[in-house]
Design an enzyme around this catalytic site. Structure first.
Site, PDB file in Angstrom:
ATOM      1  N   TYR A   1      -8.090  32.094   3.754  1.00  0.00           N
ATOM      2  CA  TYR A   1      -7.755  30.563   3.443  1.00  0.00           C
ATOM      3  C   TYR A   1      -8.703  30.031   4.810  1.00  0.00           C
ATOM      4  O   TYR A   1      -8.136  28.312   5.169  1.00  0.00           O
ATOM      5  CB  TYR A   1      -6.348  30.288   3.320  1.00  0.00           C
ATOM      6  CG  TYR A   1      -5.639  30.361   2.136  1.00  0.00           C
ATOM      7  CD1 TYR A   1      -5.854  30.659   1.023  1.00  0.00           C
ATOM      8  CD2 TYR A   1      -4.008  31.983   3.466  1.00  0.00           C
ATOM      9  CE1 TYR A   1      -4.650  31.263   0.760  1.00  0.00           C
ATOM     10  CE2 TYR A   1      -3.886  32.381   2.285  1.00  0.00           C
ATOM     11  CZ  TYR A   1      -4.167  32.186   0.756  1.00  0.00           C
ATOM     12  OH  TYR A   1      -3.064  32.493   0.115  1.00  0.00           O
TER      13      TYR A   1
ATOM     14  N   CYS B   1       0.624  -1.220  -0.209  1.00  0.00           N
ATOM     15  CA  CYS B   1       0.373  -0.014   0.692  1.00  0.00           C
ATOM     16  C   CYS B   1       0.971   1.640  -0.063  1.00  0.00           C
ATOM     17  O   CYS B   1       2.112   1.661   0.603  1.00  0.00           O
ATOM     18  CB  CYS B   1      -0.226  -0.012   1.500  1.00  0.00           C
ATOM     19  SG  CYS B   1      -1.672   1.657   1.196  1.00  0.00           S
TER      20      CYS B   1
ATOM     21  N   GLU C   1     -12.031  33.169   2.014  1.00  0.00           N
ATOM     22  CA  GLU C   1     -11.779  31.396   1.393  1.00  0.00           C
ATOM     23  C   GLU C   1     -12.669  31.316  -0.031  1.00  0.00           C
ATOM     24  O   GLU C   1     -13.704  32.145  -0.170  1.00  0.00           O
ATOM     25  CB  GLU C   1     -12.611  30.353   2.276  1.00  0.00           C
ATOM     26  CG  GLU C   1     -12.975  28.871   1.824  1.00  0.00           C
ATOM     27  CD  GLU C   1     -12.064  28.063   1.541  1.00  0.00           C
ATOM     28  OE1 GLU C   1     -10.503  28.283   1.750  1.00  0.00           O
ATOM     29  OE2 GLU C   1     -12.506  27.808   0.732  1.00  0.00           O
TER      30      GLU C   1
ATOM     31  N   CYS D   1       1.168   4.584   4.162  1.00  0.00           N
ATOM     32  CA  CYS D   1       2.315   5.178   5.400  1.00  0.00           C
ATOM     33  C   CYS D   1       3.480   5.520   4.866  1.00  0.00           C
ATOM     34  O   CYS D   1       3.998   3.570   4.977  1.00  0.00           O
ATOM     35  CB  CYS D   1       1.939   4.038   6.615  1.00  0.00           C
ATOM     36  SG  CYS D   1      -0.083   4.299   7.270  1.00  0.00           S
TER      37      CYS D   1
ATOM     38  N   CYS E   1      -7.367  -1.141   7.207  1.00  0.00           N
ATOM     39  CA  CYS E   1      -5.778  -0.088   7.414  1.00  0.00           C
ATOM     40  C   CYS E   1      -5.895   0.651   8.708  1.00  0.00           C
ATOM     41  O   CYS E   1      -7.362   0.861   9.319  1.00  0.00           O
ATOM     42  CB  CYS E   1      -6.383   0.534   6.464  1.00  0.00           C
ATOM     43  SG  CYS E   1      -5.111   2.377   6.793  1.00  0.00           S
TER      44      CYS E   1
ATOM     45  N   CYS F   1       0.895  23.250   5.369  1.00  0.00           N
ATOM     46  CA  CYS F   1       1.494  21.864   5.673  1.00  0.00           C
ATOM     47  C   CYS F   1       2.345  21.700   4.111  1.00  0.00           C
ATOM     48  O   CYS F   1       1.835  20.649   4.114  1.00  0.00           O
ATOM     49  CB  CYS F   1      -0.074  20.991   4.702  1.00  0.00           C
ATOM     50  SG  CYS F   1      -1.078  21.842   3.299  1.00  0.00           S
TER      51      CYS F   1
ATOM     52  N   ASP G   1      -3.625  29.971   6.573  1.00  0.00           N
ATOM     53  CA  ASP G   1      -4.125  29.089   6.320  1.00  0.00           C
ATOM     54  C   ASP G   1      -3.260  28.293   4.609  1.00  0.00           C
ATOM     55  O   ASP G   1      -4.979  27.510   4.413  1.00  0.00           O
ATOM     56  CB  ASP G   1      -4.816  28.121   7.330  1.00  0.00           C
ATOM     57  CG  ASP G   1      -4.522  26.286   6.946  1.00  0.00           C
ATOM     58  OD1 ASP G   1      -3.974  25.872   6.472  1.00  0.00           O
ATOM     59  OD2 ASP G   1      -5.843  25.795   7.996  1.00  0.00           O
TER      60      ASP G   1
ATOM     61  N   GLN H   1     -10.864  18.656   9.274  1.00  0.00           N
ATOM     62  CA  GLN H   1      -9.779  18.349   9.166  1.00  0.00           C
ATOM     63  C   GLN H   1      -9.404  17.178  10.000  1.00  0.00           C
ATOM     64  O   GLN H   1     -10.025  16.414  10.580  1.00  0.00           O
ATOM     65  CB  GLN H   1      -8.081  18.933  10.486  1.00  0.00           C
ATOM     66  CG  GLN H   1      -7.791  20.438  10.192  1.00  0.00           C
ATOM     67  CD  GLN H   1      -7.003  20.408   9.607  1.00  0.00           C
ATOM     68  OE1 GLN H   1      -6.010  19.514   8.778  1.00  0.00           O
ATOM     69  NE2 GLN H   1      -6.307  22.459   9.022  1.00  0.00           N
TER      70      GLN H   1
HETATM   71  N1  SAH Z   1      -8.173  26.636   8.146  1.00  0.00           N
HETATM   72  C1  SAH Z   1      -8.883  25.940   7.280  1.00  0.00           C
HETATM   73  C2  SAH Z   1      -8.737  25.258   5.845  1.00  0.00           C
HETATM   74  C3  SAH Z   1      -7.620  25.533   5.343  1.00  0.00           C
HETATM   75  S1  SAH Z   1      -7.445  24.336   3.698  1.00  0.00           S
HETATM   76  C4  SAH Z   1      -9.776  24.645   8.186  1.00  0.00           C
HETATM   77  O1  SAH Z   1      -8.279  24.475   9.273  1.00  0.00           O
HETATM   78  O2  SAH Z   1      -9.689  23.646   8.726  1.00  0.00           O
HETATM   79  C5  SAH Z   1      -6.624  25.408   2.705  1.00  0.00           C
HETATM   80  C6  SAH Z   1      -7.943  26.254   2.203  1.00  0.00           C
HETATM   81  O3  SAH Z   1      -7.527  27.150   0.861  1.00  0.00           O
HETATM   82  C7  SAH Z   1      -8.624  25.471   1.432  1.00  0.00           C
HETATM   83  O4  SAH Z   1      -9.929  25.222   1.853  1.00  0.00           O
HETATM   84  C8  SAH Z   1      -8.906  26.662  -0.171  1.00  0.00           C
HETATM   85  O5  SAH Z   1     -10.279  26.295  -0.782  1.00  0.00           O
HETATM   86  C9  SAH Z   1      -8.700  27.698  -0.139  1.00  0.00           C
HETATM   87  N2  SAH Z   1      -7.691  28.491  -1.113  1.00  0.00           N
HETATM   88  C10 SAH Z   1      -7.301  28.069  -2.107  1.00  0.00           C
HETATM   89  N3  SAH Z   1      -6.859  28.544  -2.757  1.00  0.00           N
HETATM   90  C11 SAH Z   1      -7.087  29.944  -1.875  1.00  0.00           C
HETATM   91  C12 SAH Z   1      -7.243  31.014  -2.534  1.00  0.00           C
HETATM   92  N4  SAH Z   1      -6.180  31.307  -3.399  1.00  0.00           N
HETATM   93  N5  SAH Z   1      -8.447  32.466  -1.894  1.00  0.00           N
HETATM   94  C13 SAH Z   1      -8.702  31.850  -0.664  1.00  0.00           C
HETATM   95  N6  SAH Z   1      -8.148  30.560  -0.359  1.00  0.00           N
HETATM   96  C14 SAH Z   1      -7.960  30.000  -0.859  1.00  0.00           C
END
Ligand code: SAH
Length: 445
Positions: A307, A75, A328, A78, A154, A403, A376, A278
């Protein structure tokens, strides 16, 4: 052709988790080999600068090598499954440090926050259903391929996943349900998603079909209702499009509700199959607590959450700030964020759908400013325009949740060149046994 077998010293890992060794002027990539190990491997795919190696024997194992916790060695899930968990955490913190150093950034990297028991952590699993060589099956992809490994047991998934998959398998067998044929874009069922509200005990099963013509859905609904009474949502999702994206946009509820509920940081959230949430609840609590701590709110601050997804962090920030503006890209996520604010009785958070690179500047021109900005972004990091606007707005504190250490380092270098200083760097292990690492950084002006 005669076999080329070499003895190799593994020095590091690729970002896919393969061991890297040098052989003359070539780099050799060996899946399953760990840094510090001496192995024998058969070379294939030999090119001028690099080759692949099929691991034959580990002559000198790494002290951090341990028995795999899972029997599905093929797989692709992991990548670090044979590395001791403590060593995984050290490797992840090192990875963040190296990415920053490569951009000339110096910072104390705190030890990576890990899990006490790093199994069964996922609250969401997405399985492919494929027809291969005339057999339809549910599973994950093998390493570097689109071949299936059936892995219903899994060990990183939630505990009730096997019971759900057993019913789906029985139904597929009884009604001769065809899995997806990628090459011909044919078949009936292309994916199965399971989502769990860890704090509420609610479970959702999503069947992803090519069209709205699956036979035996009543029988499956009955069987699930009897065998899995804790299943609170059964959804049919229809995705007729080609491509790797499993979920489509059209949905029909077959049993229970279209959403399940979960709790995070003391707030309630309603999640559909499509919502971004998450996937490791225990670590998400730590990640968000770190972000809140780094924001150091007193109740007087105007905060931006860029974001923001469905507003999870925004709402936690809103409880401690004067007000929060969330931005967002995905319209539905913003609709969810507003509903989540209402569900939790939070009235000092507003949400805007659009590109952060456009909206942030627009809101700023309309007179909105910020004392603290949380970011984020997705894996590729921030658009340069977002960073330019932030430098112009000059909030006292930035909290960057990332990330991807490389795009993080690139963006931090720009922010530091524009007048910010790295104050704290905290890696968090959201995906034990994978190569991913999440990092929370505090920058101050
Ligand atoms: N902070 C949130 C999600 C983060 S994931 C949490 O912790 O749950 C990153 C996010 O960025 C996603 O929801 C994605 O749709 C958004 N995203 C991607 N490109 C973007 C852009 N250009 N402007 C605004 N948001 C964006």
């Amino acid at each position: 052709m005669s076999k080329v077998i070499e003895t190799l010293d593994i020095t590091s890992l690729t970002d896919k988790g393969d061991g890297i060794a040098s052989l003359g002027s070539r780099r050799v990539f060996v899946a399953g080999a760990l840094p510090g190990e001496t192995v024998t491997a058969e070379l294939f795919g030999i090119k001028a600068g690099y080759a692949q190696g099929q691991l034959l024997e580990v002559l000198q194992p790494s002290p951090a090598r341990r028995e795999p916790f899972c029997r599905h060695s093929e797989c692709g899930g992991c990548q670090l499954g044979t590395l001791d968990y403590q060593a995984q955490l050290e490797m992840k913190a090192e990875r963040v440090g190296k990415a920053l150093a490569a951009r000339g950034l110096e910072a104390d990297i705190a030890p990576c926050l890990g899990m006490s028991s790093p199994l069964g952590y996922r609250n969401k699993s997405l399985y492919n259903v494929l027809a291969q060589d005339g057999v339809s099956d549910i599973g994950f992809f093998k390493k570097h391929s689109h071949q299936l490994v059936a892995a219903d047991d899994c060990p990183v998934q939630g505990d009730k996943v096997p019971a759900l998959l057993a019913e789906v398998r029985r139904w597929m067998h009884d009604f001769a349900i065809q899995g997806y044929n990628e090459a011909e874009h044919s078949g009936q069922l292309r994916g199965v998603m399971v989502r769990e509200g860890r704090a509420t005990g609610q479970w959702m099963l999503v069947l992803v079909a090519l069209g709205d013509n699956l036979p035996g859905l009543d029988a499956l609904t009955d069987a699930l209702g009897k065998a899995c009474p804790w299943l609170t949502s059964l959804v049919l999702n229809i995705n007729p499009e080609r491509g790797n994206r499993i979920l489509g946009h059209e949905e029909r509820v077959l049993l229970g509700s279209a959403v399940i509920e979960d709790r995070l940081g003391g707030l309630n959230f309603a999640l559909s199959g499509q919502s971004f949430f998450q996937i490791n609840p225990e670590q998400t609590e730590k990640l968000y607590a770190t972000a809140l701590d780094f924001a150091a709110l007193t109740g007087a601050e105007q905060v931006f959450d860029l974001y923001c997804g469905i507003g999870t962090i925004s709402l936690l920030l809103a409880k401690k700030a004067k007000s929060v503006v969330g931005i967002e890209l995905v319209e539905q996520a913003i609709i969810d964020a507003r509903a989540n604010a209402e569900r939790n009785g939070i009235s000092n958070a507003e949400f805007h759908a659009g590109k952060a690179e456009l909206l942030l500047a627009e809101l700023n021109q309309q007179g909105h400013n910020a004392d603290v900005v949380l970011l984020d972004p997705p894996r590729k990091g921030c658009d340069g325009a977002v960073l330019d606007t932030l430098l112009a707005m000059a909030p006292a504190t930035l909290v960057y949740v990332s990330c991807d250490p490389d795009s993080l380092a690139r963006d931090l270098a720009k922010l530091c060149a524009g007048g910010y200083r790295l104050d704290k760097v905290q890696p968090v292990d959201m995906f034990p046994h994978s190569l991913h690492v999440e990092t929370v950084v505090r920058l101050v002006r």
